[in-house]
Design an enzyme around this catalytic site. Structure first.
Site: not given
Ligand code: NAD
Length: 742
Positions: A283, A83, A381, A267
């Site tokens: 996300d 946008e 815009h 928005k």
């Molecule tokens: P993830 O599953 O990749 O987990 C994080 C990973 O990073 C872990 O393996 C952890 O060990 C590692 N890590 C390394 N350094 C870290 C640090 N300093 N701090 C924390 N972890 C560290 O990611 P996530 O954040 O658990 O999940 C995010 C993903 O899940 C996004 O892609 C999202 O779209 C998706 N998701 C979202 C929903 C929702 O919002 N309702 C539901 C399901 C999945």
């Protein structure tokens, strides 16, 4: 610390922008190299692993907003957004805030809530006591699931319980596991915890874990940001700083009170936050859901920001929003553009990223409100929109500023206009041969259709109704016709429409290997029987002839235009192209030399054209008459003979200025055209209105079956016009030379 204040970044080319940011230390040399080579874009193979059924990569602009100071840190913000004005608005809002030290943001607690909904518990109170008693064991169990998270200082901080009552009075215990997910957003981390701990919760409570997933309402990770704008800096062209401040405060209060406005207000906040979230691989759906849920937490959806006056009269902005982004996990590390985004943002923790996002949301809100209460949102815009339109039209950098200025000034920020401006600029620069020409439209007073059968028809021109401009072009022939929304490349494949007309003209002029940029503008509405197609053919023929220096006379132009008319209308009488080409009133007869037909008028005719609600294709009407003619030959021949006589008498009345007589003949002619099934209820209505309002004659004009009617209104033009307008019809007045719509 690098200075994030970078003025004039928007004026540079992409290549120069990358070099500048590299030089200033905002991009590593590797990052700059990747951007230059396109290697920052995720590979197809990686994309294929990310989601199902991948077909390719979808592109969006990757930009930066410079000038930010957030928590005393100079920073620039990566943004992925389509946008216009988001990036510019943010950059300007950030620059204005520098004098007061920029933005301050704070995220003091950052916990993600994992929910387990326990159903079927026989005694909820007893279950809650047991669950609370087992808190240490539950936390130990949950932390055992992600030992590395605990090692990083994260993990489960607490477990809370809420009792919900469903509609059928069934009680549900919502278990909230509060998890410090450190630098990850934590969705997957928390979901795993929820699923793994559910059996233990079921055992303790005696219930069943119906749902086991995080909550996206991250209200245990609420971030605040503030900024102060000096009142004097708020001044606009027409308003004092205090006035702008008060209007922003008022606009904010409106958004607090009115949910309809609040959604738009928020928005604007999300324009910045989403773009930043995408650029850092976060996300954004989760972020959106959370923030909007939070905006409605009181039951009334309201503004996320608050603007007020400080004690010394400056403008204070505050935002409080839930944010739980990550700098690790998800796609942040598998998408090279996200890695680049996080590097550009220069954040070292998820908390820092959240604080930056809150500041960006506040800055974006300020930019939108300021524009809204001063110049209006469209001005900025429009300039940015003009920029993308000019660039899409292929405007090279050297003309870009000039082209944008002219596009905005024209009020027509459209692709055809950008091409026209580019063409003009290039002509001036390169001295490319150009030709520009006009052609007339026509109004048939008497004799339409009968003219196809060799009878006379009486018609007058609408001078200078169509203008064409042609310029020699290097590689392709392009045609723009703004009023018809046409902007097309013409190639030899074009067998119909205006493309085929252009090809015919190029063939006839023997220049089918040359390429032209052709711009046409027309005062004539399409499909209304005023000869627009013939006028377009004549104007283009003349413009191209002038452009290539071909010396062709009117007779040749007329012949070429007739060839084009045959393409468009099948079996035309030749009246339209002849009128268009010669631009004279005439008593036309198919195949007769022009000299015998051109008429001289003493005075301009008081004519008014009214448009029915339906356009009409001449070819359809001509074919319809032909089929009825074949079935009723003698009757139709007799009608055409009468029309012929009327046209000849009409031409004498016209040249003598006998408008009453001419009007009467028009009325009779209309009756005859009605007899051959060319009128419509709409035309009849308009004709009745015109006659009732004092027109001396009124009839359909052109092909009929919709289209237009013409009224002769000596002394009654205004009255007829206003009666037609009142009835909802548009009109067109043919002056001595040109026509104009009203
Ligand atoms: P993830 O599953 O990749 O987990 C994080 C990973 O990073 C872990 O393996 C952890 O060990 C590692 N890590 C390394 N350094 C870290 C640090 N300093 N701090 C924390 N972890 C560290 O990611 P996530 O954040 O658990 O999940 C995010 C993903 O899940 C996004 O892609 C999202 O779209 C998706 N998701 C979202 C929903 C929702 O919002 N309702 C539901 C399901 C999945």
């Amino acid at each position: 610390m690098n200075k994030s204040r970078i003025s004039g970044l928007h004026k540079l080319s992409i290549a120069n922008r990358i070099s500048k940011l590299e030089k200033l230390g905002w991009l590593s040399s590797d990052a700059a190299k990747n951007l230059r080579s396109g290697r920052h874009v995720i590979a197809e193979k990686a994309a294929d692993k990310m989601v199902e059924n991948t077909l390719g990569i979808f592109g969006l602009p990757f930009a930066v907003a410079p000038n930010f100071i957030i928590n005393k840190r100079e920073c620039i913000v990566p943004l992925v957004v389509e946008e216009p004005s988001v990036v510019a608005g943010l950059s300007a809002a950030a620059a204005m805030a520098r004098v007061t030290g920029g933005f301050t943001a704070l995220l003091s607690e950052s916990l993600l809530i994992g929910q387990i909904h326990l159903v079927g518990i026989s005694d909820v109170e007893v279950a809650l006591v047991s669950l609370r008693e087992k808190l240490p064991q539950l936390i130990d169990k949950a932390n055992g699931i992600h030992p590395r998270l605990s090692a990083r200082g994260g993990g489960v901080r607490d477990i809370e319980y809420k009792v919900l009552s469903l509609a059928n009075e069934v009680s549900v215990v919502a278990v909230h596991i509060l998890v410090d997910t450190r630098d990850a957003m934590g969705a997957n981390l928390v979901n795993t915890i929820c699923e793994s701990i559910a059996p233990m919760l079921e055992k303790i409570s005696g219930g069943e874990a119906a749902l086991k997933i995080l909550s996206n309402l991250v209200d245990r990770s609420v971030c605040s940001a503030t900024v102060t704008y000096r009142v004097d800096d708020l001044m606009s062209d027409s308003m004092s700083g205090a006035e702008v401040r008060d209007r922003i405060i008022m606009a904010n209060e409106i958004a607090i009170a009115d949910s309809y406005r609040a959604v738009t207000h928020n928005k604007g906040v999300m324009n910045g936050i989403d773009a930043f979230a995408i650029a850092t691989g976060n996300d954004w759906r989760a972020i959106e859901a959370s923030i909007h849920g939070y905006a409605a937490r009181s039951g009334h959806y309201s503004a996320l920001t608050k603007w007020s006056s400080t004690t010394n009269g400056d403008l204070l902005g505050e935002i409080t929003i839930p944010l739980k982004p990550g700098i690790v996990g998800g796609t942040t590390s598998s998408n090279p553009a996200a890695i680049l985004g996080i590097a550009i943002a220069g954040v070292e923790s998820a908390v820092q990223l959240a604080e930056m996002m809150a500041a960006v949301g506040l800055a974006q809100n300020f930019a939108a409100l300021r524009a809204l209460v001063t110049s209006g949102i469209q001005k900025g815009h429009m300039r940015l929109h003009a920029r993308s339109v000019a660039m899409a039209a292929g405007t090279p950098d050297r003309y870009l500023d000039l082209a944008i200025q002219r596009l905005v000034a024209s009020g027509e920020i459209k692709d055809w206009k950008a091409m026209e401006i580019l063409q003009d600029l290039e002509n001036k620069q390169a001295g490319h041969p150009t030709g520009s020409a006009f052609a007339a439209g026509k109004i048939i007073l008497l004799g339409e259709h009968a003219a196809v059968y060799g009878r006379h028809a009486l018609a007058i021109p609408i001078l200078d109704a169509v203008r064409a401009n042609a310029t020699l072009n290097d590689n392709k022939t392009c045609l723009t016709l703004k009023e018809w929304g046409l902007n097309t490349i013409v190639d030899r494949e074009n067998q119909s429409g205006v493309g085929a007309v252009v090809n015919t003209i190029l063939d006839e002029l023997d220049v089918d290997n040359s390429k032209f940029l052709i711009n046409v503008s027309s005062n004539l509405p399409r499909g209304m029987g005023l000869g627009s197609s013939a006028a377009i053919a004549v104007a283009i023929t003349r413009a191209i002839a002038l452009c290539i220096g071909a010396d062709i006379d009117d007779e040749r132009v007329n012949a070429i235009a007739y060839a084009c008319e045959k393409l468009t209308h099948g079996n035309p009488s030749g009246l339209d192209n002849t009128l268009s080409c010669y631009g004279k009133p005439m008593l036309f007869q198919k195949g007769k030399p022009l000299a015998s037909k051109a008429l001289e008028l003493c005075n301009p005719l008081p004519l008014l054209v009214g448009f029915s609600k339906n356009t009409s294709l001449t070819i359809d009407q001509v074919l319809g008459v032909r089929s009825r003619y074949d079935k009723n030959l003698s009757q139709y021949e007799a009608i055409f003979d009468q029309i012929d006589e009327i046209s000849c008498r009409g031409s004498r009345a016209l040249t003598a200025g006998h408008y009453e007589e001419l009007g009467r003949l028009m009325n009779i002619c209309h009756g005859l055209l009605n007899a051959i099934e060319l009128s419509t209820p709409d035309l009849e209505n308009m004709i009745a209105i015109a006659r009732d309002s004092g027109a001396s004659g009124a009839k359909l004009t052109g092909s009929g079956g919709g289209g237009s009617m013409v009224a002769l209104c000596p002394g009654t033009l205004d009255k007829v016009r206003s009666a037609l307008h009142q009835a909802g019809y548009e009109t067109f007045q043919s002056h001595a030379s040109r026509g104009s719509m009203s």
